[in-house]
Design an enzyme around this catalytic site. Structure first.
Site, PDB file in Angstrom:
ATOM      1  CG  ASP A  62      -1.924   1.031   1.288  1.00  0.00           C
ATOM      2  OD1 ASP A  62      -2.292   1.512   0.214  1.00  0.00           O
ATOM      3  OD2 ASP A  62      -2.362   1.396   2.403  1.00  0.00           O
TER       4      ASP A  62
ATOM      5  CD  GLU B 183      -0.374   5.323  -3.994  1.00  0.00           C
ATOM      6  OE1 GLU B 183       0.127   5.546  -2.881  1.00  0.00           O
ATOM      7  OE2 GLU B 183      -1.105   4.355  -4.235  1.00  0.00           O
TER       8      GLU B 183
ATOM      9  CG  ASP C 213      -8.079   4.645   0.737  1.00  0.00           C
ATOM     10  OD1 ASP C 213      -7.967   3.399   0.755  1.00  0.00           O
ATOM     11  OD2 ASP C 213      -7.260   5.406   1.273  1.00  0.00           O
TER      12      ASP C 213
END
Ligand code: GLC
Length: 799
Positions: free
Chosen positions: A406, A409, A484
């Site tokens: 997670d 990015e 999300d």
């Protein structure tokens, strides 16, 4: 934002006329008088690569996206020229390169129609601020052209009239039309006049795509740095375009079958007793589930590769107990490594100098869950190797079966841009660069390192990885989710579009946070979302947990029963889903097919967003609104069986379909043979002693497939798999199924139970492999029969 510029804009520079041309086997080199170079490579008859340089030479050719095993080779290549252009002809394409300005036109070799044509074509702007060029390409948008692809954009499935940016971005509670979000997949498909082509702009800098937004008849793409480097794929079938792109950027190995089961997740299940309560409840309520997730709270102060002594004092024992009950444990691992000299992962990373640095030398410091962190430079091979090695204890010793990457990015909290500043340096596998170039591939390289760690320490079992951020090609290493999202009806619709869009972009193994991550769904929304989610390749409930519970029993008994019913359908369909995965893995075929990909000739499909085909033969359409008793939907051309009533509907039109809360619009293509397992609480709970084949009679022909292997391990790569091709043929008084088998895997079961739906005649005789059998011997009853799995020809007749 950097704008695509029009001709008048003074900053744009253009190639001048071609002065030099050279052919080097399958690479054609063109040079213009202002020293622009075009390298045109013929990879296949239907795949061309265009690379431009504005300085007379190319940098080293390097890409993280391209699969080393991509196919190459053509049947025909011929080059000629006339006064105005060079003409490159392959078996499928004709490419014109105009001498005066290097512009390109690509035509179908068969009928000479224009498929894709430069408008201004390649041009560029020098950027002193960014360093290097802003490289640009503009194409003529053809009449009635539509556009698809681009990864995870939460937008209408047809991209026409819109502009997008690719820059991987942490996007908590994003909305419809938020752009960019987590992934950067610069690949799109164009469709006009019944023909489809694709463009993959393999440039990891911040890229932009404009589909007729700035100018009605122009589609353009550009990047804030790097090369104009794009691949062109011709169909004309859209499926072939997606297949070619996926062949170039790769597909995953087969996942362990359990990974196609249902997964339960929350931020966070802790301590151990809570995890056990949840897993026990699944078994008590008989709701199938294969995986349970541990979010960041399982760690000690959010330090990756540690366990909280308070909440999980004996992880090995717990993971084993969960495994004994059929639950695979999946844990989260983020890229940020807490700055803490007492923490061995940090110390080692520091000693070995594995963390990213700012341009002037200091480490890249940023705040994430553990507080201030440094971040490994996953673009260095030795760092990926180190990272892979860190999984030894988690996987080999403790027995964790999957890892969830997670915040890759990479996400950084409390800073403008929510990520690294642009000056951060990366190795980029020996092609040193700034974060401007490495940002979009950072998450991919992390997931790649994680995948190699799992593969090493889980061997001979298969790894399972899930990532949030991705660039083209990431699908080779990992599955993904859409980040999300929010518990709203609109987000249910978005999840549907994103899963289809990712499949159209080569990344099939994807699913949404079922029920929504942020906020809390009511029971009805959760049930409707589960109905959609069980038809997505990756099927997981996840929620932030701060607004209440989101387990199948968190609402009321009616909802629990509906959720169970649909998860059971998924478990019954596991052999179908696994076969679909096999077709993706081996033939590059997307696991979900938007209606436009399924039938591009029917223009009705070009703007359909809700209906899709799961695999090749199951038509799914979620209910997107509260209080629905059903909905209108478009049924594609052909004959379809309503899954519930077995009524046959003739497609090519919109139809009302009843769907109370315990149902949803679901259809099976006539002629299909759908393999089914009995319901299991988890993969491997039961030995499969008989495989069910649901046959949907058709007056005509249809092909189906069934892929099977050991459901884990690598024996399948050595030929120990079984691939059965079913040819169905039916008419008024006869029905025949032929099977062709490939591979050496022997399934544990000996017989098929065949259920025939919609048979229009009364069966008088049955032949198995050309011998008449007594109807009693095959237990023939209500159009069901039991036959040996070894049959190659089954015939049912009316007389
Ligand atoms: C991010 C993830 C989410 C996760 C949370 C805590 O928001 O997208 O899935 O639960 O971080 O780790």
């Amino acid at each position: 934002m950097i704008l695509n510029t029009e001709l008048e804009y003074k900053g744009d520079l253009f190639p001048s006329s071609i002065i030099n041309y050279k052919k080097d086997v399958d690479v054609l080199h063109f040079t213009t008088s202002n020293n622009v170079k075009l390298q045109l490579t013929v990879l296949r008859d239907s795949v061309l690569r265009f690379r431009y340089s504005t300085v007379g030479k190319f940098n080293k050719d390097f890409s993280y996206a391209i699969d080393q095993n991509a196919s190459r080779g053509y049947n025909h290549l011929e080059i000629s020229d006339d006064a105005e252009k060079y003409i490159v002809t392959t078996a499928k394409l004709i490419c014109h390169i105009y001498k005066v300005d290097l512009r390109i036109s690509i035509l179908d070799a068969k009928d000479q129609t224009v498929i894709c044509q430069d408008e201004l074509g390649f041009h560029w702007e020098e950027s002193y601020e960014l360093g290097g060029d802003i490289v640009k390409m503009s194409k003529v948008a053809q009449n009635g052209e539509s556009y698809y692809g681009l990864g995870d954009k939460p937008e209408h499935i047809n991209l026409k009239g819109r502009r997008f940016e690719n820059w991987a971005t942490d996007s908590y509670a994003y909305g419809k039309n938020t752009d960019p979000i987590y992934k950067a997949i610069p690949f799109y498909t164009g469709l006009h006049n019944g023909k489809s082509y694709g463009i993959f702009f393999d440039n990891s800098f911040r890229t932009y795509f404009d589909f007729c937004q700035e100018r009605r008849n122009v589609t353009s793409f550009w990047a804030a740095g790097g090369e104009m480097n794009y691949y062109f794929f011709y169909g004309p079938k859209m499926e072939d375009v997606v297949v070619s792109y996926t062949d170039l950027t790769g597909t995953p190995e087969l996942p362990p079958l359990w990974a196609l089961g249902y997964h339960q997740c929350k931020w966070s299940y802790y301590p151990e007793s809570t995890v056990k309560e949840i897993t026990k409840k699944f078994r008590d309520l008989k709701i199938p589930c294969d995986a349970i997730y541990l979010d960041i709270d399982y760690m000690e102060g959010f330090r990756c590769f540690t366990w909280s002594k308070e909440y999980f004092p004996e992880p090995k024992r717990m993971v084993k107990e969960l495994a004994d009950d059929g639950f695979k444990t999946v844990v989260i691992i983020d890229p940020g490594i807490k700055i803490d000299m007492e923490y061995d992962v940090f110390r080692e990373g520091l000693e070995k100098d594995y963390f990213c640095k700012r341009a002037d030398g200091p480490y890249m410091k940023g705040k994430v869950w553990p507080g201030e962190c440094y971040f490994p430079d996953f673009t260095r091979p030795e760092v990926r190797e180190w990272w892979a090695g860190l999984f030894k204890e988690l996987i080999e010793d403790i027995g964790v079966k999957g890892v969830w990457n997670d915040m890759n990015e990479p996400a950084v909290m409390d800073v403008p841009g929510k990520s690294f500043p642009p000056d951060v340096r990366h190795d980029y596998d020996g092609n040193p660069c700034s974060h401007q170039k490495a940002h979009n591939i950072y998450g991919m390289q992390m997931a790649r390192a994680t995948y190699h760690g799992l593969k090493r320490f889980n061997y001979p079992k298969r790894p399972f990885v899930i990532t949030r951020s991705a660039y083209s090609g990431t699908q080779r290493y990992t599955s993904t989710w859409m980040g999300d999202n929010v518990a709203t009806w609109e987000h249910l619709q978005i999840a549907n579009i994103q899963a289809q869009r990712l499949a159209l972009s080569g990344f099939s193994f994807a699913g949404s946070d079922i029920g929504g991550f942020a906020e809390q769904p009511n029971g009805e929304l959760y049930a409707r979302w589960i109905q959609l989610g069980v038809f997505h390749p990756f099927c997981r409930t996840h929620s932030s947990g701060d607004h209440g519970d989101q387990e199948p029993w968190a609402f009321d008994d009616e909802i629990t029963d509906i959720v169970r019913k649909f998860i059971e359908i998924r478990y019954e369909l596991l052999p179908y889903l696994y076969t679909t995965f096999y077709q993706y893995h081996s033939d590059n075929v997307p696991m979900l097919k938007s209606l436009v990909l399924f039938d591009q000739e029917d223009t009705q499909t070009h703007y359909r967003t809700d209906e899709f085909i799961c695999g090749n033969q199951i038509l799914v359409c979620p209910i997107n609104e509260p209080n629905s008793k059903g909905r209108r939907m478009y049924i594609p051309k052909g004959e379809w069986y309503n899954y519930w009533t077995k009524e046959v509907v003739i497609g090519g039109k919109e139809t009302w379909v009843d769907a109370d809360l315990d149902s949803m619009p679901l259809f099976v293509k006539a002629g299909a043979i759908i393999p089914k397992f009995p319901v299991q609480q988890y993969v491997g709970e039961k030995e499969i002693t008989q495989l069910t084949l649901d046959v949907y009679y058709k007056d005509g022909k249809e092909d189906s497939e069934l892929y099977e292997d050991a459901n884990d391990g690598y024996d399948y790569t050595k030929g120990r798999y079984s691939l059965k091709k079913f040819n169905f043929a039916g008419n008024d008084d006869k029905m025949i199924i032929r099977i062709h088998k490939r591979g050496q895997f022997n399934t544990a079961y000996d017989t098929f139970k065949i259920n025939i739906h919609g048979l229009p005649f009364k069966v008088k005789s049955i032949k198995v492999d050309n011998e008449y059998v007594d109807l009693k011997d095959v237990k023939f009853k209500n159009n069901s029969l039991v036959v040996t799995k070894l049959f190659t020809n089954l015939q049912l007749k009316a007389d």
